[in-house]
Design a protein around this motif. Sequence first.
Motif, PDB file in Angstrom:
ATOM      1  N   ILE A  64      66.978  -5.530   9.315  1.00  0.00           N
ATOM      2  CA  ILE A  64      65.852  -6.455   9.386  1.00  0.00           C
ATOM      3  C   ILE A  64      65.107  -6.478   8.054  1.00  0.00           C
ATOM      4  O   ILE A  64      64.758  -7.541   7.538  1.00  0.00           O
ATOM      5  N   SER A  65      64.880  -5.300   7.485  1.00  0.00           N
ATOM      6  CA  SER A  65      64.126  -5.224   6.224  1.00  0.00           C
ATOM      7  C   SER A  65      64.839  -5.951   5.091  1.00  0.00           C
ATOM      8  O   SER A  65      64.194  -6.580   4.251  1.00  0.00           O
ATOM      9  N   ASP A  66      66.174  -5.903   5.075  1.00  0.00           N
ATOM     10  CA  ASP A  66      66.930  -6.623   4.045  1.00  0.00           C
ATOM     11  C   ASP A  66      66.770  -8.125   4.204  1.00  0.00           C
ATOM     12  O   ASP A  66      66.608  -8.850   3.223  1.00  0.00           O
ATOM     13  N   ARG A  67      66.809  -8.594   5.436  1.00  0.00           N
ATOM     14  CA  ARG A  67      66.658 -10.026   5.695  1.00  0.00           C
ATOM     15  C   ARG A  67      65.270 -10.501   5.292  1.00  0.00           C
ATOM     16  O   ARG A  67      65.111 -11.559   4.678  1.00  0.00           O
ATOM     17  N   ILE A  68      64.256  -9.708   5.625  1.00  0.00           N
ATOM     18  CA  ILE A  68      62.882 -10.072   5.278  1.00  0.00           C
ATOM     19  C   ILE A  68      62.719 -10.097   3.765  1.00  0.00           C
ATOM     20  O   ILE A  68      62.107 -11.014   3.210  1.00  0.00           O
ATOM     21  N   SER A  69      63.268  -9.118   3.082  1.00  0.00           N
ATOM     22  CA  SER A  69      63.162  -9.045   1.615  1.00  0.00           C
ATOM     23  C   SER A  69      63.786 -10.252   0.937  1.00  0.00           C
ATOM     24  O   SER A  69      63.291 -10.723  -0.092  1.00  0.00           O
ATOM     25  N   ARG A  70      64.876 -10.766   1.488  1.00  0.00           N
ATOM     26  CA  ARG A  70      65.554 -11.933   0.901  1.00  0.00           C
ATOM     27  C   ARG A  70      64.674 -13.183   0.972  1.00  0.00           C
ATOM     28  O   ARG A  70      64.768 -14.048   0.114  1.00  0.00           O
ATOM     29  N   VAL A  71      63.848 -13.272   1.997  1.00  0.00           N
ATOM     30  CA  VAL A  71      63.002 -14.455   2.197  1.00  0.00           C
ATOM     31  C   VAL A  71      61.667 -14.321   1.485  1.00  0.00           C
ATOM     32  O   VAL A  71      61.115 -15.293   0.980  1.00  0.00           O
ATOM     33  N   TYR A  72      61.137 -13.115   1.426  1.00  0.00           N
ATOM     34  CA  TYR A  72      59.769 -12.884   0.966  1.00  0.00           C
ATOM     35  C   TYR A  72      59.560 -13.310  -0.486  1.00  0.00           C
ATOM     36  O   TYR A  72      60.356 -13.000  -1.350  1.00  0.00           O
ATOM     37  N   LEU A 119      63.163 -15.685  12.704  1.00  0.00           N
ATOM     38  CA  LEU A 119      63.610 -15.236  11.389  1.00  0.00           C
ATOM     39  C   LEU A 119      64.742 -16.120  10.882  1.00  0.00           C
ATOM     40  O   LEU A 119      64.774 -16.491   9.707  1.00  0.00           O
ATOM     41  N   GLY A 120      65.654 -16.501  11.756  1.00  0.00           N
ATOM     42  CA  GLY A 120      66.740 -17.395  11.369  1.00  0.00           C
ATOM     43  C   GLY A 120      66.227 -18.742  10.883  1.00  0.00           C
ATOM     44  O   GLY A 120      66.718 -19.295   9.891  1.00  0.00           O
ATOM     45  N   LEU A 121      65.230 -19.284  11.561  1.00  0.00           N
ATOM     46  CA  LEU A 121      64.626 -20.553  11.146  1.00  0.00           C
ATOM     47  C   LEU A 121      63.993 -20.425   9.772  1.00  0.00           C
ATOM     48  O   LEU A 121      64.186 -21.280   8.892  1.00  0.00           O
ATOM     49  N   ILE A 122      63.244 -19.332   9.545  1.00  0.00           N
ATOM     50  CA  ILE A 122      62.623 -19.103   8.249  1.00  0.00           C
ATOM     51  C   ILE A 122      63.684 -18.976   7.159  1.00  0.00           C
ATOM     52  O   ILE A 122      63.549 -19.562   6.079  1.00  0.00           O
ATOM     53  N   GLU A 123      64.741 -18.243   7.442  1.00  0.00           N
ATOM     54  CA  GLU A 123      65.830 -18.092   6.463  1.00  0.00           C
ATOM     55  C   GLU A 123      66.438 -19.444   6.099  1.00  0.00           C
ATOM     56  O   GLU A 123      66.671 -19.746   4.923  1.00  0.00           O
ATOM     57  N   ARG A 124      66.672 -20.284   7.098  1.00  0.00           N
ATOM     58  CA  ARG A 124      67.233 -21.615   6.832  1.00  0.00           C
ATOM     59  C   ARG A 124      66.271 -22.482   6.026  1.00  0.00           C
ATOM     60  O   ARG A 124      66.666 -23.183   5.102  1.00  0.00           O
ATOM     61  N   GLU A 125      64.987 -22.461   6.398  1.00  0.00           N
ATOM     62  CA  GLU A 125      63.977 -23.263   5.704  1.00  0.00           C
ATOM     63  C   GLU A 125      63.856 -22.894   4.235  1.00  0.00           C
ATOM     64  O   GLU A 125      63.628 -23.751   3.398  1.00  0.00           O
ATOM     65  N   TYR A 126      63.998 -21.609   3.938  1.00  0.00           N
ATOM     66  CA  TYR A 126      63.863 -21.140   2.565  1.00  0.00           C
ATOM     67  C   TYR A 126      65.208 -20.955   1.877  1.00  0.00           C
ATOM     68  O   TYR A 126      65.290 -20.420   0.779  1.00  0.00           O
ATOM     69  N   GLY A 127      66.283 -21.407   2.538  1.00  0.00           N
ATOM     70  CA  GLY A 127      67.609 -21.429   1.919  1.00  0.00           C
ATOM     71  C   GLY A 127      68.234 -20.082   1.642  1.00  0.00           C
ATOM     72  O   GLY A 127      68.986 -19.946   0.684  1.00  0.00           O
ATOM     73  N   VAL A 128      67.954 -19.097   2.495  1.00  0.00           N
ATOM     74  CA  VAL A 128      68.540 -17.773   2.266  1.00  0.00           C
ATOM     75  C   VAL A 128      69.340 -17.280   3.468  1.00  0.00           C
ATOM     76  O   VAL A 128      69.744 -16.124   3.492  1.00  0.00           O
ATOM     77  N   GLY A 129      69.596 -18.121   4.431  1.00  0.00           N
ATOM     78  CA  GLY A 129      70.388 -17.718   5.596  1.00  0.00           C
ATOM     79  C   GLY A 129      71.832 -17.482   5.234  1.00  0.00           C
ATOM     80  O   GLY A 129      72.304 -17.855   4.165  1.00  0.00           O
ATOM     81  N   ASP A 130      72.528 -16.797   6.118  1.00  0.00           N
ATOM     82  CA  ASP A 130      73.945 -16.481   5.882  1.00  0.00           C
ATOM     83  C   ASP A 130      74.807 -17.719   5.808  1.00  0.00           C
ATOM     84  O   ASP A 130      74.636 -18.687   6.395  1.00  0.00           O
TER      85      ASP A 130
END
Length: 54
Positions: free
Chosen positions: A4-12, A43-54
Amino acid sequence: MQLISDRISRVYSDSLEETVESLLQSLGKLNRPYLTAIEEKLLGLIEREYGVGD
């Protein structure tokens, strides 16, 4: 499986909206190694919105 922390760091970043920043901070404070279904969706939505999802 990413931590989780890695995913958050990629978006932050400094340019996050206040609500998104607060949500990421809350997710980062969880004392469990998994996300609930709704947390995962958010979290998946945020990742997609900021272009960092898998």
